[in-house]
Design a protein around this motif. Structure first.
Motif, PDB file in Angstrom:
ATOM      1  N   MET A   1       0.850  -1.186   0.000  1.00 17.75           N
ATOM      2  CA  MET A   1       0.000   0.000   0.000  1.00 17.75           C
ATOM      3  C   MET A   1       0.886   1.235   0.000  1.00 17.75           C
ATOM      4  O   MET A   1       1.693   1.415   0.918  1.00 17.75           O
ATOM      5  N   ALA A   2       0.749   2.075  -1.006  1.00 13.81           N
ATOM      6  CA  ALA A   2       1.448   3.359  -1.012  1.00 13.81           C
ATOM      7  C   ALA A   2       0.589   4.369  -0.261  1.00 13.81           C
ATOM      8  O   ALA A   2      -0.538   4.658  -0.674  1.00 13.81           O
ATOM      9  N   VAL A   3       1.113   4.889   0.834  1.00 13.32           N
ATOM     10  CA  VAL A   3       0.364   5.850   1.643  1.00 13.32           C
ATOM     11  C   VAL A   3       0.610   7.246   1.074  1.00 13.32           C
ATOM     12  O   VAL A   3       1.742   7.733   1.057  1.00 13.32           O
ATOM     13  N   VAL A   4      -0.463   7.867   0.610  1.00 12.16           N
ATOM     14  CA  VAL A   4      -0.353   9.160  -0.080  1.00 12.16           C
ATOM     15  C   VAL A   4      -1.099  10.245   0.688  1.00 12.16           C
ATOM     16  O   VAL A   4      -1.572  11.218   0.101  1.00 12.16           O
ATOM     17  N   LYS A   5      -1.171  10.096   1.993  1.00 10.63           N
ATOM     18  CA  LYS A   5      -1.841  11.087   2.828  1.00 10.63           C
ATOM     19  C   LYS A   5      -1.078  12.415   2.791  1.00 10.63           C
ATOM     20  O   LYS A   5       0.069  12.480   2.348  1.00 10.63           O
ATOM     21  N   ALA A   6      -1.736  13.468   3.292  1.00 17.00           N
ATOM     22  CA  ALA A   6      -1.132  14.805   3.372  1.00 17.00           C
ATOM     23  C   ALA A   6      -0.634  15.269   2.007  1.00 17.00           C
ATOM     24  O   ALA A   6       0.496  15.736   1.868  1.00 17.00           O
ATOM     25  N   ASP A   7      -1.522  15.132   0.995  1.00 17.43           N
ATOM     26  CA  ASP A   7      -1.166  15.525  -0.369  1.00 17.43           C
ATOM     27  C   ASP A   7       0.111  14.822  -0.813  1.00 17.43           C
ATOM     28  O   ASP A   7       0.999  15.420  -1.409  1.00 17.43           O
ATOM     29  N   ALA A   8       0.158  13.508  -0.496  1.00 16.79           N
ATOM     30  CA  ALA A   8       1.347  12.702  -0.807  1.00 16.79           C
ATOM     31  C   ALA A   8       2.599  13.354  -0.217  1.00 16.79           C
ATOM     32  O   ALA A   8       3.606  13.553  -0.888  1.00 16.79           O
ATOM     33  N   CYS A   9       2.520  13.670   1.083  1.00 21.30           N
ATOM     34  CA  CYS A   9       3.632  14.334   1.790  1.00 21.30           C
ATOM     35  C   CYS A   9       4.116  15.558   1.022  1.00 21.30           C
ATOM     36  O   CYS A   9       5.325  15.804   0.908  1.00 21.30           O
ATOM     37  N   GLY A  10       3.158  16.327   0.505  1.00 22.47           N
ATOM     38  CA  GLY A  10       3.491  17.564  -0.188  1.00 22.47           C
ATOM     39  C   GLY A  10       3.902  17.385  -1.632  1.00 22.47           C
ATOM     40  O   GLY A  10       4.199  18.368  -2.312  1.00 22.47           O
ATOM     41  N   HIS A  11       3.889  16.169  -2.148  1.00 19.01           N
ATOM     42  CA  HIS A  11       4.342  15.918  -3.520  1.00 19.01           C
ATOM     43  C   HIS A  11       3.211  16.000  -4.543  1.00 19.01           C
ATOM     44  O   HIS A  11       3.486  16.042  -5.750  1.00 19.01           O
TER      45      HIS A  11
ATOM     46  N   GLY B   1       3.765  -0.280  -9.294  1.00 21.32           N
ATOM     47  CA  GLY B   1       3.450  -1.585  -8.735  1.00 21.32           C
ATOM     48  C   GLY B   1       2.707  -1.592  -7.422  1.00 21.32           C
ATOM     49  O   GLY B   1       2.513  -2.659  -6.835  1.00 21.32           O
ATOM     50  N   ALA B   2       2.256  -0.441  -6.929  1.00 18.70           N
ATOM     51  CA  ALA B   2       1.487  -0.413  -5.679  1.00 18.70           C
ATOM     52  C   ALA B   2       0.164  -1.149  -5.885  1.00 18.70           C
ATOM     53  O   ALA B   2      -0.547  -0.922  -6.862  1.00 18.70           O
ATOM     54  N   ASP B   3      -0.176  -2.019  -4.932  1.00 20.21           N
ATOM     55  CA  ASP B   3      -1.421  -2.784  -4.993  1.00 20.21           C
ATOM     56  C   ASP B   3      -2.585  -2.018  -4.385  1.00 20.21           C
ATOM     57  O   ASP B   3      -3.739  -2.214  -4.788  1.00 20.21           O
ATOM     58  N   TRP B   4      -2.293  -1.207  -3.384  1.00 24.47           N
ATOM     59  CA  TRP B   4      -3.286  -0.429  -2.657  1.00 24.47           C
ATOM     60  C   TRP B   4      -2.802   1.015  -2.563  1.00 24.47           C
ATOM     61  O   TRP B   4      -1.607   1.294  -2.713  1.00 24.47           O
ATOM     62  N   LEU B   5      -3.733   1.900  -2.235  1.00 24.45           N
ATOM     63  CA  LEU B   5      -3.414   3.262  -1.841  1.00 24.45           C
ATOM     64  C   LEU B   5      -4.023   3.513  -0.468  1.00 24.45           C
ATOM     65  O   LEU B   5      -5.066   2.939  -0.128  1.00 24.45           O
ATOM     66  N   GLY B   6      -3.373   4.377   0.309  1.00 23.39           N
ATOM     67  CA  GLY B   6      -3.879   4.702   1.631  1.00 23.39           C
ATOM     68  C   GLY B   6      -3.866   6.190   1.872  1.00 23.39           C
ATOM     69  O   GLY B   6      -2.923   6.884   1.483  1.00 23.39           O
ATOM     70  N   THR B   7      -4.927   6.691   2.509  1.00 20.34           N
ATOM     71  CA  THR B   7      -4.999   8.092   2.903  1.00 20.34           C
ATOM     72  C   THR B   7      -5.481   8.183   4.341  1.00 20.34           C
ATOM     73  O   THR B   7      -6.148   7.273   4.844  1.00 20.34           O
TER      74      THR B   7
ATOM     75  N   ALA C   1       5.831  -8.064   8.019  1.00 21.43           N
ATOM     76  CA  ALA C   1       5.119  -7.712   6.786  1.00 21.43           C
ATOM     77  C   ALA C   1       3.679  -8.218   6.767  1.00 21.43           C
ATOM     78  O   ALA C   1       2.809  -7.590   6.162  1.00 21.43           O
ATOM     79  N   TRP C   2       3.380  -9.344   7.377  1.00 25.32           N
ATOM     80  CA  TRP C   2       2.054  -9.940   7.326  1.00 25.32           C
ATOM     81  C   TRP C   2       1.568 -10.021   5.874  1.00 25.32           C
ATOM     82  O   TRP C   2       2.289 -10.453   5.005  1.00 25.32           O
ATOM     83  N   ASP C   3       0.342  -9.538   5.600  1.00 20.75           N
ATOM     84  CA  ASP C   3      -0.218  -9.622   4.241  1.00 20.75           C
ATOM     85  C   ASP C   3       0.087  -8.386   3.400  1.00 20.75           C
ATOM     86  O   ASP C   3      -0.087  -8.413   2.172  1.00 20.75           O
ATOM     87  N   MET C   4       0.490  -7.294   4.061  1.00 20.60           N
ATOM     88  CA  MET C   4       0.666  -6.038   3.336  1.00 20.60           C
ATOM     89  C   MET C   4       1.559  -5.105   4.134  1.00 20.60           C
ATOM     90  O   MET C   4       1.541  -5.134   5.372  1.00 20.60           O
ATOM     91  N   VAL C   5       2.344  -4.284   3.435  1.00 25.65           N
ATOM     92  CA  VAL C   5       3.118  -3.215   4.066  1.00 25.65           C
ATOM     93  C   VAL C   5       2.551  -1.885   3.612  1.00 25.65           C
ATOM     94  O   VAL C   5       1.938  -1.781   2.553  1.00 25.65           O
ATOM     95  N   ARG C   6       2.778  -0.833   4.431  1.00 19.57           N
ATOM     96  CA  ARG C   6       2.185   0.483   4.167  1.00 19.57           C
ATOM     97  C   ARG C   6       3.248   1.575   4.148  1.00 19.57           C
ATOM     98  O   ARG C   6       3.210   2.495   4.974  1.00 19.57           O
ATOM     99  N   PRO C   7       4.214   1.570   3.260  1.00 21.22           N
ATOM    100  CA  PRO C   7       5.201   2.649   3.258  1.00 21.22           C
ATOM    101  C   PRO C   7       4.596   3.969   2.796  1.00 21.22           C
ATOM    102  O   PRO C   7       3.753   4.010   1.899  1.00 21.22           O
TER     103      PRO C   7
END
Length: 390
Positions: free
Chosen positions: A36-46, A59-65, A226-232
């Protein structure tokens, strides 16, 4: 935002190719787990949407906000990958998220009740992931201590709501307190508490699709979490979440943001000249001062006053005096510089320029804050991918 150099004296250049590369590196680190690519906070300002698209392309399977509004923006931009949003306050309108197949993080009974009402309003079954507090003492239902815990109560309520058909509990997740110090004893104790929380949910009849706890730091340093998913999050943007253990290059990450401004005014001053408010900097020899029209209103931390440097005229030059609301002053020494010359505030560091980590150390903060601070007065210009014109 479109960049017009005639009206914007500064901008942030975002390398989408770096985003894709970083996601690929993190996927390799994750092993068989989803990412999961975490794109909170306007993708950390990006920039939320361009970065999310690049992350999915990488290749991100999920997105997180964190917030509902961010998740709805991603769906409005036709991003159809699985999507989780988890940080909400009472009274939030969950119905649009339920209708858009967005997973909703639930941390308390009131949140579950509001999701149930939204499911009824939409006539759909809401996808829910339970957030468990395994020791951070922040967001999440508390799972520690003796007797009946808040988390156990939330699991029972969620199982009852699922039996009624209003929700489907698809995941359980938590967050580390000390992932940036992988040998800290709390890292192991939180893993054990999370395993207990997962087992409790499964005993209650919840067929979990995803169980996750790893942020950027844990993805890079604690593979057994890691379990089933990681959230960088931060590492997606190419910054090291564990600078004491390794910089970006050590982890094969490429910083995606380069902050750029231009010289507005130059003046030659003698030794003994005080600079900026309060004259906290005084020249020790004749020097050239360059005024750059970007300040704390744009996101420059005031704490980098007299502490950080920029890249100007082929070398790093110090910020002289206090950072002001709209401008900073650079001590350019005897360098040959001209009005309009480019000033690189920070970037990947490959060209000699300071990095976001350098600025973080100068300001006594973390690199997360440096890149996230830049506000709407600083347009984002995208290179290396969709929307870049390349």
């Amino acid at each position: 935002m479109d960049f017009d150099p005639t009206i914007h004296p500064a901008y942030a250049r975002i390398d989408l190719a770096a985003i894709r590369h970083n996601v690929g590196v993190l996927r390799a680190r994750a092993g068989s787990a989803a990412l999961m690519a975490v794109v909170k906070a306007d993708a950390c300002g990006h920039g939320l949407v361009p970065v999310a698209r690049a992350a999915v392309a990488g290749g991100a399977d999920w997105l997180g906000t964190a917030q509902l509004g961010e998740a709805l923006q991603l769906r409005a931009a036709c991003l159809k990958v699985p999507l989780l949003t988890w940080l909400h306050a009472p009274g939030a309108d969950y119905a649009p998220a339920v209708a858009a197949d967005i997973d909703l993080g639930v941390s308390a009974p009131w949140g579950l009740a509001e999701v149930v009402r939204a499911a009824a309003a939409t006539g759909r079954t809401a996808r829910v992931q339970l957030k468990v507090d395994t020791g951070l003492a922040r967001n999440g239902a508390y799972a520690l201590g003796g007797g009946r815990t808040d988390y156990a109560d939330l699991v029972d309520r969620a199982a009852a709501a699922q039996a009624e058909g209003s929700v489907e509990v698809v995941g359980v997740f938590t967050h580390f307190a000390y992932a940036d110090a992988p040998t800290h004893p709390s890292v192991r104790s939180q893993q054990e508490a999370f395993a207990d929380a997962v087992a409790l949910a499964e005993r209650a009849g919840l067929a979990l699709q995803v169980r996750h706890m790893s942020n950027s730091a844990a993805t890079l340093t604690t593979p057994d979490a890691a379990w089933d998913m990681v959230r960088p999050g931060l590492a997606v943007y190419g910054l090291s979440p564990v600078p004491d253990l390794g910089n970006s290059a050590d982890f094969d990450l490429v910083p995606a943001m380069t902050a750029v401004a231009r010289v507005a005014t130059l003046k030659r001053v003698p030794a003994g000249q005080g600079v900026s408010y309060g004259h906290t900097f005084t020249t020790t020899a004749p020097t050239t001062l360059a005024d750059v029209p970007v300040g704390y209103a744009d996101g420059i931390p005031r704490h980098v006053s007299n502490a950080a440097s920029v890249w100007l005229g082929g070398a790093q030059r110090p910020i002289a005096g206090r950072v002001c609301m709209d401008q900073i002053v650079i001590d350019a020494g005897d360098a040959e510089v001209a009005c309009g010359d480019e000033v690189v505030l920070f970037g990947p560091g490959t060209g000699g320029e300071p990095t976001a980590q350098d600025w973080a150390e100068a300001a006594g903060t973390i690199n997360y804050e440096i890149v996230t601070r830049f506000g709407p007065r600083v347009p984002r210009v995208y290179v290396g991918g969709e929307g870049s014109g390349e």
